[in-house]
Design a protein around this motif. Structure first.
Motif, PDB file in Angstrom:
ATOM      1  N   UNK A   1      16.875  -5.217  19.548  1.00  0.00           N
ATOM      2  CA  UNK A   1      16.573  -4.378  18.387  1.00  0.00           C
ATOM      3  C   UNK A   1      16.675  -5.221  17.114  1.00  0.00           C
ATOM      4  N   UNK A   2      15.598  -5.218  16.345  1.00  0.00           N
ATOM      5  CA  UNK A   2      15.599  -5.942  15.069  1.00  0.00           C
ATOM      6  C   UNK A   2      15.629  -5.002  13.875  1.00  0.00           C
ATOM      7  N   UNK A   3      15.389  -3.703  14.108  1.00  0.00           N
ATOM      8  CA  UNK A   3      15.374  -2.771  12.980  1.00  0.00           C
ATOM      9  C   UNK A   3      15.602  -1.338  13.440  1.00  0.00           C
ATOM     10  N   UNK A   4      16.266  -0.572  12.567  1.00  0.00           N
ATOM     11  CA  UNK A   4      16.406   0.877  12.689  1.00  0.00           C
ATOM     12  C   UNK A   4      15.750   1.444  11.440  1.00  0.00           C
ATOM     13  N   UNK A   5      14.815   2.358  11.617  1.00  0.00           N
ATOM     14  CA  UNK A   5      14.071   2.899  10.485  1.00  0.00           C
ATOM     15  C   UNK A   5      13.808   4.379  10.686  1.00  0.00           C
ATOM     16  N   UNK A   6      13.230   5.016   9.696  1.00  0.00           N
ATOM     17  CA  UNK A   6      12.901   6.431   9.769  1.00  0.00           C
ATOM     18  C   UNK A   6      11.434   6.651  10.044  1.00  0.00           C
ATOM     19  N   UNK A   7      11.132   7.812  10.597  1.00  0.00           N
ATOM     20  CA  UNK A   7       9.739   8.189  10.829  1.00  0.00           C
ATOM     21  C   UNK A   7       8.971   8.154   9.507  1.00  0.00           C
ATOM     22  N   UNK A   8       9.633   8.547   8.431  1.00  0.00           N
ATOM     23  CA  UNK A   8       9.026   8.532   7.108  1.00  0.00           C
ATOM     24  C   UNK A   8       8.614   7.124   6.685  1.00  0.00           C
ATOM     25  N   UNK A   9       9.253   6.111   7.237  1.00  0.00           N
ATOM     26  CA  UNK A   9       8.984   4.732   6.855  1.00  0.00           C
ATOM     27  C   UNK A   9       7.857   4.094   7.668  1.00  0.00           C
ATOM     28  N   UNK A  10       7.577   4.645   8.849  1.00  0.00           N
ATOM     29  CA  UNK A  10       6.490   4.099   9.668  1.00  0.00           C
ATOM     30  C   UNK A  10       5.224   4.953   9.586  1.00  0.00           C
ATOM     31  N   UNK A  11       5.358   6.140   8.985  1.00  0.00           N
ATOM     32  CA  UNK A  11       4.205   7.033   8.805  1.00  0.00           C
ATOM     33  C   UNK A  11       4.286   7.676   7.414  1.00  0.00           C
ATOM     34  N   UNK A  12       4.350   6.839   6.354  1.00  0.00           N
ATOM     35  CA  UNK A  12       4.502   7.398   5.007  1.00  0.00           C
ATOM     36  C   UNK A  12       3.303   8.260   4.627  1.00  0.00           C
ATOM     37  N   UNK A  13       3.600   9.356   3.925  1.00  0.00           N
ATOM     38  CA  UNK A  13       2.559  10.286   3.536  1.00  0.00           C
ATOM     39  C   UNK A  13       2.232  11.295   4.620  1.00  0.00           C
TER      40      UNK A  13
END
Length: 184
Positions: free
Chosen positions: A149-161
């Motif tokens: 694992x290199x990153x933990x992110x939010x759905x909002x960050x991978x599908x903005x808008x």
């Protein structure tokens, strides 16, 4: 927990509820990303079995007006963490769950191919529970120990808008303080 916490992509800390909504990962595809989401079914209601029913294709379209709109969706996530802190796993992390949809992370499209999805029972408009964080932190630590694992992110960050979850009430500082690689 440690690496022995895994059995063929299944985390020993979770109850299993098998979803048919997955595909094998491409040969050699590494799990490098964790995507955090929120979900509540019916919207803004907690404690029902509707999320589990949705991810296992058993949601009753007549049980709630909203369910008639979503009952034909074939979606899943690897994990759901309920408000009480119970972890439920639907898809082996060695396989690809259908949680991210149209998405991009650091220029790479189709995040389902290289990510694990974790749904937190909740919504964009209120904080998550302490019990959820008490389950999420060991799960993230075990994922980071077992997969590259290199990153933990939010759905909002991978599908903005398109997506807004896990929302502004999610406590990213707690995740960073645990030494996990948050990228937003």
């Amino acid at each position: 927990m440690n690496d022995s916490s895994w059995q063929q992509g299944w985390w020993c800390g979770a109850r299993r509820a098998f979803s048919p909504n997955f595909s094998p990962r491409a040969p050699g595809e590494a799990v490098s990303l964790v995507v955090l989401h929120n979900i509540s079914l019916p919207p803004f209601e907690y404690g029902s079995s509707a999320v589990e029913q949705l991810f296992t294709n058993r949601i009753d379209p007549d049980a709630h007006p909203f369910f008639s709109v979503i009952h034909e969706l074939r979606v899943s996530s690897h994990f759901l963490i309920t408000r009480a802190g119970e972890a439920v796993q639907f898809v082996s992390c060695d396989d690809m769950a259908y949680h991210a949809g149209v998405s991009s992370f650091q220029g790479r499209e189709k995040c389902n191919a290289f990510s694990v999805g974790i749904e937190l029972e909740g919504c964009d408009f209120e904080p998550f529970t302490d019990a959820q964080y008490r389950t999420l932190l060991p799960l993230l630590a075990d994922l980071a120990q077992h997969y590259p694992i290199t990153a933990v992110t939010g759905h909002q960050d991978i599908a903005p808008g398109r997506k807004t979850d896990p929302g502004h009430f999610f406590d990213w500082d707690t995740i960073e303080a645990a030494g996990l690689p948050v990228v937003r």
